[in-house]
Design a protein around this motif. Structure first.
Motif, short mmCIF file in Angstrom:
data_model
loop_
_atom_site.label_atom_id
_atom_site.label_comp_id
_atom_site.label_asym_id
_atom_site.label_seq_id
_atom_site.Cartn_x
_atom_site.Cartn_y
_atom_site.Cartn_z
N LYS A 1 47.03 35.46 35.37
CA LYS A 1 47.49 35.33 33.98
C LYS A 1 48.16 33.99 33.71
O LYS A 1 48.02 33.41 32.62
N SER A 2 48.91 33.50 34.67
CA SER A 2 49.61 32.23 34.45
C SER A 2 48.64 31.08 34.26
O SER A 2 48.88 30.16 33.49
N ALA A 3 47.50 31.15 34.96
CA ALA A 3 46.49 30.10 34.84
C ALA A 3 45.47 30.43 33.76
O ALA A 3 44.59 29.61 33.48
N LYS A 4 45.55 31.62 33.19
CA LYS A 4 44.57 32.10 32.22
C LYS A 4 43.16 31.97 32.80
O LYS A 4 42.24 31.36 32.21
N HIS A 5 43.02 32.56 33.96
CA HIS A 5 41.77 32.42 34.72
C HIS A 5 41.41 33.75 35.36
O HIS A 5 42.28 34.47 35.87
N LEU A 6 40.13 34.09 35.30
CA LEU A 6 39.66 35.24 36.05
C LEU A 6 38.38 34.90 36.77
O LEU A 6 37.67 33.94 36.41
#
Lengths: 113, 117
Positions: B68-73
């Motif tokens: 979530k902190s990197a807005k990455h999945l």
């Protein structure tokens, strides 16, 4: 369950003609979505309905496009008049309230010459 | 304004190895993420999802990781099989300010995965 059913699977028409795409959602689903897929823009939401009422049509490209849902088991997307730039694959999807997963139909490939 | 991005248009992997598909998003209101798989001439089919309260969800050979902190999945497929060859779409959803568009999915551009025998 038969899943989301779209018709026709393929449509070829000439510029200026009216085109009607049809969708039958999964029984019991109260949300219905219309998407368009193109190489340039990917998969974009056109409009969606909740309990047969249009909720968000901000993705409808212009007034030539209209969508209706007269009852819980049928929806249409109409393009009038059609233009070559409308050529794309149009998908219908449905889901039940409270769930995030949408289930897609096989799509209608539209070619406007 | 592309709120969900899949920066790799294609990925080629050997059968049996790991496939890693990536997805980035910009809207901090997104709180639920999904992966769809699409074969030619078919509609997208749901594969796996993850809520923002988790950082990992696993289903057989498929695992989705959320940062979530990197807005990455990312989607991991292990081991990859030739039948996994398809286009993979990342999608995200969440409530808007008025709450009326919750459940509306925003899709990435897709990544074409090819698994070679």
């Amino acid at each position: 369950d038969a899943g989301v059913i779209q018709s026709p699977r393929h449509e070829v028409t000439e510029m200026g003609q009216e085109v009607t795409l049809r969708c039958k959602p999964i029984s019991g689903h109260d949300y219905l979505f219309w998407y368009r897929q193109t190489m340039m823009r990917g998969l974009e939401l056109l409009i969606y309905f909740n309990n047969n009422v249009p909720i968000d049509d901000s993705g409808m490209p212009e007034d030539r496009f209209s969508a209706k849902m007269p009852n819980a088991s049928f929806s249409t997307l109409k393009i009038q008049p059609s233009e070559p730039r409308d050529s794309a694959v149009y998908f219908c999807a449905s889901r039940s309230g409270g769930a995030n997963i949408q289930y897609f139909g096989a799509g209608t490939r539209l070619s406007v010459l | 304004d592309q709120q969900v991005k899949q920066n790799s248009p294609s990925l080629s992997v050997q059968e049996g190895r790991i496939s890693i598909l990536n997805c980035d998003y910009t809207n901090s209101m997104f709180d639920y993420f999904l992966w769809y798989k699409k074969y030619p001439a078919e509609g997208p089919t749901f594969l796996i999802s993850i809520s923002s309260i988790k950082d990992k969800n696993e289903d057989g050979r498929f695992t989705v990781f959320l940062n979530k902190s990197a807005k990455h999945l990312s989607l991991h497929i292990v081991p990859s099989q030739p039948g996994d060859s398809a286009v993979y779409f990342c999608a995200a959803t969440g409530p808007n300010a008025g709450g009326t568009s919750y459940g509306k999915l925003t899709f990435g551009q897709g990544t074409i995965l090819t698994v070679h025998p």
